[in-house]
Design an enzyme around this catalytic site. Structure first.
Site, short mmCIF file in Angstrom:
data_model
loop_
_atom_site.label_atom_id
_atom_site.label_comp_id
_atom_site.label_asym_id
_atom_site.label_seq_id
_atom_site.Cartn_x
_atom_site.Cartn_y
_atom_site.Cartn_z
N GLY A 229 -1.38 40.80 19.54
CA GLY A 229 -2.15 40.57 20.76
C GLY A 229 -2.47 39.11 21.04
O GLY A 229 -3.17 38.80 22.02
N TYR A 322 -12.91 2.29 -6.92
CA TYR A 322 -12.98 1.21 -5.94
C TYR A 322 -13.51 1.75 -4.61
O TYR A 322 -13.42 2.94 -4.30
CB TYR A 322 -11.62 0.55 -5.71
CG TYR A 322 -10.54 1.52 -5.26
CD1 TYR A 322 -10.33 1.80 -3.92
CD2 TYR A 322 -9.73 2.15 -6.19
CE1 TYR A 322 -9.35 2.69 -3.51
CE2 TYR A 322 -8.74 3.04 -5.80
CZ TYR A 322 -8.56 3.31 -4.46
OH TYR A 322 -7.60 4.20 -4.07
N SER A 335 -1.40 11.68 0.71
CA SER A 335 -2.15 11.57 -0.53
C SER A 335 -2.79 10.20 -0.70
O SER A 335 -3.45 9.94 -1.71
CB SER A 335 -1.23 11.88 -1.72
OG SER A 335 -0.15 10.97 -1.76
N GLY A 336 -2.58 9.30 0.27
CA GLY A 336 -3.26 8.02 0.25
C GLY A 336 -2.42 6.83 -0.15
O GLY A 336 -2.96 5.77 -0.49
N HIS A 340 0.47 -2.23 2.05
CA HIS A 340 -0.56 -3.11 2.62
C HIS A 340 -0.58 -4.48 1.97
O HIS A 340 -0.02 -4.70 0.88
CB HIS A 340 -1.95 -2.45 2.51
CG HIS A 340 -2.42 -2.22 1.11
ND1 HIS A 340 -2.92 -3.22 0.30
CD2 HIS A 340 -2.47 -1.08 0.36
CE1 HIS A 340 -3.28 -2.72 -0.86
NE2 HIS A 340 -3.00 -1.41 -0.87
N CYS A 358 -0.57 2.42 -4.29
CA CYS A 358 -0.08 1.81 -3.06
C CYS A 358 0.97 0.73 -3.36
O CYS A 358 1.11 0.28 -4.50
CB CYS A 358 -1.24 1.17 -2.28
SG CYS A 358 -2.37 2.37 -1.55
N ASN A 360 1.81 -2.97 -2.86
CA ASN A 360 1.14 -4.25 -2.58
C ASN A 360 2.13 -5.30 -2.12
O ASN A 360 3.20 -5.47 -2.72
CB ASN A 360 0.42 -4.77 -3.83
CG ASN A 360 -0.83 -3.99 -4.18
OD1 ASN A 360 -1.53 -4.33 -5.13
ND2 ASN A 360 -1.12 -2.92 -3.45
#
Length: 411
Positions: A229, A322, A335-336, A340, A358, A360
């Site tokens: 529906g 941090y 997931s982050g 950067h 990350c 760097n």
């Protein structure tokens, strides 16, 4: 004096003649009745020439689809006038055929509404016949709304950009939902849908997009029964242009990022990625810092992004925790993991891995990457100890094509 027997014979003869006359009269009257025409009723020939109208849906019809056209069909005459109105009295637009023998609505109707259809036809004799009907459209148990990633405000993406359709609630019939989705690419591009979860379906090409490709994604779900529906809430369209092929390839053995644009090497940058080892989060879950190998797709970017280790279970006040504002950050995973600028690790870049996962870059390299990479651009990482989960962000390219095709509900 007459003979009695002769008289009897005469009487019998007269009686026979009288009966014969009555019989003949009856036949004549019967023939007259069969051949006469009541001037108040049309003849069969006249009835056959009478103009007729067929209205679709029929009067009192219920659960009518709001996307099926309402139709008027004429025979032995031409349509003179058509009016289709909603409960507020507003007319629904429609188109009359060139021969004026048919009319069809050309806009969708609303859910759970009663409509009135009235049409007139003019016959060969100039007389007008009018028909009228009322019907009610389907009443959904609920509606399902589709959203896009990338969002419609993004109009140019990289060659690695998958297309995601996210429904605000799970469509019970995934096959019906998938049939309502269409990707049109110029030049034509082979691709397929893959159901990420019960609300999310991705489309990606077999290989990276060709730069310059024009892409239109149509989610024509309105009026479509999606099971139990549930019906589509509204149609949506996404238009994209595929930009240059920007690919950043990172090798953990060399600690270098090599950037190519349309196959030509344009930059080489030293990098530092996730350090070896792991720790235990506040919920007792193991947290690895190693940057997974695999193919990533840039998703979003921030001039400054606040990053807090609490987001993945590591208290910010722990020894490795941090809570910092990070400049020039381009997200490549849910997931982050970001690429950067990291002025604090310049001495380590090109030599060793010291981050929490990350990638760097120096401030200068980070600025170049931020200015040049965006939605749909590719980052590939090689030779680290772990693998990127295909479900982490747009990890679509980490699923082999044959396996990807199996994720369609239409297979």
């Amino acid at each position: 004096m007459r003979d009695a027997s002769s008289e009897v014979r005469s009487l019998r003869s007269n009686e026979l003649r009288s009966r014969l006359l009555v019989s003949l009269l009856g036949v004549t009257l019967a023939l007259t009745a069969c051949s006469s025409t009541d001037p108040g009723e049309p003849s069969a020939e006249q009835e056959a020439d009478k103009p007729r109208l067929e209205l679709v849906p029929k009067d009192a019809a219920k659960d009518v689809s709001p996307i099926e056209p309402v139709e008027v069909r004429a025979s032995r005459g031409t349509i003179d006038e058509v009016s289709l109105t909603n409960p507020a009295g507003k007319e629904v637009s429609g188109s009359l055929s060139k021969d004026k023998a048919s009319w069809a609505s050309d806009e969708p109707l609303g859910y759970d509404r009663q409509y009135t259809l009235e049409a007139s036809i003019r016959g060969k004799d100039g007389k007008t016949v009018t028909e009228k009907s009322s019907f009610t459209t389907v009443s959904p148990a609920g509606t399902v709304y589709p959203s896009f990633l990338p969002p419609p405000k993004i109009t140019t993406v990289g060659v690695g950009q998958p297309i995601a359709v996210i429904f605000d609630s799970p469509p019970p019939d995934q096959a019906a939902a998938e049939r309502a989705l269409k990707v049109t690419a110029t030049p034509e591009t082979e691709g397929s849908w893959y159901w990420w979860d019960d609300r999310t379906v991705h489309w990606r090409p077999k290989d990276y997009w060709k730069p310059g490709t024009k892409v239109t994604v149509d989610a024509k779900v309105y009026g479509v029964h999606l099971g139990d529906g549930m019906y589509g809430d509204t149609d949506r369209t996404l238009n994209l242009t595929i930009g240059p092929a920007k690919i950043a390839t990172i090798d953990d053995k060399t600690h270098r990022m090599v950037v190519t644009v349309n196959g030509k090497k344009v930059k080489t940058f030293p990098v530092s990625m996730g350090r070896a080892g792991s720790t235990t989060g506040k919920d007792g879950k193991k947290i690895s810092f190693i940057t997974p190998s695999g193919t990533y797709v840039a998703q979003e970017k921030y001039k400054v992004k606040r990053m807090n280790s609490d987001s993945y279970g590591l208290p910010s006040d722990a020894s490795l925790g941090y809570d910092e504002k990070i400049p020039l950050a381009v997200r490549v995973s849910n997931s982050g993991i970001f690429v950067h600028a990291a002025p604090w690790s310049v001495a380590d870049q090109g030599r060793r891995n010291v981050s929490h996962g990350c990638v760097n870059l120096s401030p200068e390299a980070g600025r170049w990457f931020y200015d040049n990479f965006s939605y749909g651009d590719i980052v590939t990482i090689h030779n680290t100890a772990t693998k990127l989960a295909p479900t982490d962000g747009f990890g679509d390219w980490n699923i082999p094509w044959e396996k990807w095709q199996e994720g369609s509900a239409l297979r």
